[in-house]
Design an enzyme around this catalytic site. Structure first.
Site, PDB file in Angstrom:
ATOM      1  CD  GLU A  43      -2.341  -1.734   2.480  1.00  0.00           C
ATOM      2  OE1 GLU A  43      -2.126  -1.083   3.509  1.00  0.00           O
ATOM      3  OE2 GLU A  43      -2.866  -2.868   2.486  1.00  0.00           O
ATOM      4  CD  GLU A  70      -3.616  -4.948   4.852  1.00  0.00           C
ATOM      5  OE1 GLU A  70      -4.799  -5.324   4.696  1.00  0.00           O
ATOM      6  OE2 GLU A  70      -3.312  -3.752   5.003  1.00  0.00           O
ATOM      7  CG  PHE A 117       1.593   0.519  10.695  1.00  0.00           C
ATOM      8  CD1 PHE A 117       2.480   1.125  11.586  1.00  0.00           C
ATOM      9  CD2 PHE A 117       0.978   1.306   9.734  1.00  0.00           C
ATOM     10  CE1 PHE A 117       2.746   2.485  11.511  1.00  0.00           C
ATOM     11  CE2 PHE A 117       1.245   2.668   9.660  1.00  0.00           C
ATOM     12  CZ  PHE A 117       2.125   3.267  10.548  1.00  0.00           C
ATOM     13  CG  PHE A 137      -2.666  -2.537   9.544  1.00  0.00           C
ATOM     14  CD1 PHE A 137      -3.632  -2.572  10.541  1.00  0.00           C
ATOM     15  CD2 PHE A 137      -1.958  -1.368   9.359  1.00  0.00           C
ATOM     16  CE1 PHE A 137      -3.890  -1.462  11.323  1.00  0.00           C
ATOM     17  CE2 PHE A 137      -2.210  -0.246  10.130  1.00  0.00           C
ATOM     18  CZ  PHE A 137      -3.185  -0.282  11.117  1.00  0.00           C
ATOM     19  CG  HIS A 169      -0.803   2.473  14.012  1.00  0.00           C
ATOM     20  ND1 HIS A 169      -2.066   2.688  14.497  1.00  0.00           N
ATOM     21  CD2 HIS A 169      -0.888   2.672  12.675  1.00  0.00           C
ATOM     22  CE1 HIS A 169      -2.876   3.006  13.503  1.00  0.00           C
ATOM     23  NE2 HIS A 169      -2.179   3.007  12.388  1.00  0.00           N
TER      24      HIS A 169
END
Ligand SMILES: Cc1ncc(C[n+]2csc(CCOP(=O)(O)OP(=O)(O)O)c2C)c(N)n1
Lengths: 327, 340
Positions: free
Chosen positions: A29, A60, A83, A86, A129
């Site tokens: 991304e 993902e 991250f 994710f 995160h």
């Protein structure tokens, strides 16, 4: 030789590998025009074009799955996840597909994919995160897991990962991106996946750490040197497969072991090192093995005092070292 | 085979599609071969010689038809556990399949590591498959993307069942393929059941093919018992992919002639009438009747094909049963690359 930030070493490794082998592609991304949220892929799109630098749809599992297919058909994909938090939607693709491809096909198909992702707690990044995900993946045979702590290693290990015939999960503790600097040669060197590195020689006890925790541990060791405790600090660097020789060698020398890791303590990666030492180096030990891991809460909270409560820093590590030295 | 040399009948449906008499008889042979192999596997399982069978009775017609336009050597196939007929057309042999059933060392799919039905074969470009459904769809997209980058001209076909299309991976993959107009053909073999769960509890809106529109490419439905119609849509999809116009979704509505696997009894959740109705749609019968109607499948030819199939399957069974089991210690190998 130039002094470079960690993130720039990662970026440089990409550029060098793209130039070296036109089978290398990157997908993820915002990796294209933006060059990645942290800048890891900056400048690639301009040089190598959209076919090799792929702004993937925000999905993902398919980033991992499409990379696996690309690898099956002759490319060397680097799949970036914005991250580590994710990457969970891609868990199945990584562990059921990538990690098992060679084994399940009896060596007919391999999976030379690099799965890259920033992980770990940084100020103000909170539950989603900040996660440490290494133990989930290190548990599965068939995928290599690396977590370099220096810019030199970041470049050298990433280049090894790209050239590795098997899947590699490449973990970059995001706190290091802009803070950690170091010498990074411009030439084409690699750092082998596997060996750990002794970052500070010491004789009183061994501290095992990786990623950002290595830097905190080194600081703690310096503080304690002033107090007359001489700590050895080992950078584990490759979490799977683990360099058991260097670890056991260090324990044989110092007779005491502390393992520091930011992930939740329970069933975290440090448990593996602790078990290794218990099984293989019991008679070398003068004290129980100590694990200093993150608290067992589901994530790093956002508010500053809550965050501070979670973070493992040089002070907490120094305390643990004092405790261990006194045992 | 004498009848295979017969002259094409220009008026026949298959001739209009550009298929020779030889082609359609060969297609019939593959359908019969897959069916007979399937039946053999169940017999072996019932006899206690095989642990588990998962097969595709009823799916063979559309599989053979869909694979027919593909280049066996050049193109890629990413199968699912019912893809037995497709894998045979692609180049796996009955022995290859039975080596997997018996979990022998020489099983080309996995050396006996995976359960039967997890096909894979590097030489004929069939990608290794796992058990979680839907995961193979993104792989096909990645293969197709690599074909684009490497300018190989390869087309990739990937197959799944109707229930499998509920998985997120399937949608993510189709989105990718649509975005990049990749040379990939998405096949869904809709037998109206995911184990015991009927289609109406699996697919909102009722149509799988209609979903393709949302991803920016065509989706078509074909009756999976109508082999020639399946071939027509597959050939269109193949030519479209070759021309660089992107993916297509083919939904084949097939009868489900058997239980989900040897661990399942469909009589527990399907009515007799429904099962009977499916039998009437058996592609082997329907296609056979067509070939009879155009004078190709005479009694002699039918017997010739049946004899060829029986001979091949008997030989395959014997060879696979005789083949050695893997060495126990070989279970430690190939976790990672071991060198060239
Ligand atoms: C991710 C995942 N969940 C569940 C299963 C168990 N399972 C195997 S096949 C199947 C049904 C699949 O149905 P469908 O896709 O319609 O194909 P069919 O078997 O009817 O041909 C299920 C639930 C699985 N293999 N993978």
């Amino acid at each position: 030789m130039a002094e470079r930030r960690y993130i720039d070493a990662i970026n440089l490794a990409h550029h060098e590998e793209f130039a070296r082998d036109d089978r290398v592609v990157v997908l993820g991304e915002d990796v294209g025009r933006k060059g990645g949220v942290f800048g890891a892929t900056a400048g690639l799109l301009e040089k190598y074009g959209e076919e090799r630098v792929i702004d993937a749809p925000l999905a993902e599992s398919s980033i991992a799955g499409v990379a696996i297919g690309m690898a099956a058909n002759g490319l060397l994909p680097i799949a970036e996840f914005q991250f580590a938090d994710f990457i969970h939607p891609a868990f199945n693709q990584i562990v059921s597909e990538a990690a098992r491809m060679r084994y399940r096909s009896n060596n007919a198909f391999g999976c030379p994919v690099v799965f890259r992702t920033p992980y770990g707690g940084s100020h103000g990044t909170a539950l989603y995160h900040s996660q440490s995900i290494e133990a989930f993946y290190a548990h599965v045979p068939g995928i290599k897991v690396v977590a370099p702590a220096t810019p030199y290693d970041a470049k050298g290990l990433l280049k090894s990962a790209v050239r590795d015939p098997d899947p590699v999960l490449f973990l970059e503790h995001k706190r290091m991106y802009r803070i950690v600097k170091g010498e990074v040669p411009d030439d084409d060197y690699t750092v082998p996946i596997g060996p750990a590195a002794v970052r500070r020689e010491g004789k009183d006890l061994s501290v095992f750490a990786y990623g950002w925790m290595l830097h905190e541990a080194l600081q703690a060791a310096e503080t304690l040197a002033g107090e007359g405790i001489d700590a050895e600090v080992v950078d584990v660097r490759t979490l799977a497969p683990l360099d058991t020789t260097t670890i056991l060698h260090s324990v044989a020398k110092t007779n005491r072991a502390l393992i520091v890791y930011e992930d939740n303590r329970f069933c975290g990666y440090g448990a593996e090192i602790a078990a290794l030492i218990a099984e293989e180096a019991f008679y070398d030990l003068d004290a129980p093995v100590i694990r200093l891991g993150g608290p067992d809460v589901p994530g790093i909270p956002f508010s500053k005092p809550l965050e501070e409560w979670f973070f493992i820093d040089r002070h907490k590590i120094a305390d643990a070292i004092r405790r261990l030295a006194a045992l | 085979m004498s009848a295979m040399e017969a002259k094409p009948r220009v008026s026949a449906r298959h001739a209009q599609l550009g298929l020779s008499d030889r082609d359609v008889l060969e297609m019939y042979y593959y359908i019969a071969l897959a069916r007979a192999l399937d039946e053999r596997m169940w017999v072996l399982q019932r006899a206690g010689k095989a642990m588990f069978v998962i097969s595709g009775p009823g799916h063979e017609g559309c599989q053979v038809a869909a694979m027919w336009p593909m280049d066996k050597a050049q193109d890629w196939f990413v199968p699912f556990y019912r893809s037995i007929a497709a894998c045979l057309v692609k180049g796996m042999t009955p022995t290859d399949i039975l080596l997997g059933l018996f979990a022998r060392a020489a099983d080309p799919s996995s050396g006996g590591r995976q359960m039967p039905g997890h096909y894979g074969h590097p030489r004929v470009k069939i990608l290794s498959t796992s058990s979680p459904v839907g995961t193979q769809y993104p792989h096909a997209v990645g293969i197709a993307y690599a074909a684009r980058v490497r300018r190989t001209g390869e087309v990739t076909m990937v197959a799944i069942g109707d229930g499998g299309t509920s998985q997120g991976d399937v949608h993510e993959a189709m989105n990718w393929a649509g975005l990049y107009r990749l040379p990939v053909i998405f096949v869904v073999e809709n037998n109206a059941y995911a184990i015991s769960v009927p289609l109406h509890k699996q697919v909102a809106g009722g149509s799988i093919a209609a979903r393709a529109a949302g991803y920016g490419f065509p989706g078509v439905v074909a009756d999976g018992s109508d082999v020639l119609e399946c071939y027509r849509v597959a050939r269109d999809a193949y030519e479209r992919a070759k021309r660089g116009e992107g993916p297509m979704l083919l939904e084949f509505q097939v009868p489900r002639l058997g239980s989900h696997s040897s661990d399942d009894q469909q009589e527990r959740y399907r009515t007799k009438d429904e099962i009977e109705a499916d039998r009437a749609r058996d592609p082997l019968r329907v296609f056979g009747a067509y070939l009879e109607s155009v004078g190709l499948l005479t009694d002699t030819v039918r017997q010739e094909i049946a004899a060829r199939v029986r001979r091949e399957i008997d030989q395959a069974t014997e060879a696979a049963e005789r083949a050695p089991l893997p060495e126990p210690a070989s279970a430690a190998r190939y976790v990672f690359f071991e060198g060239r």
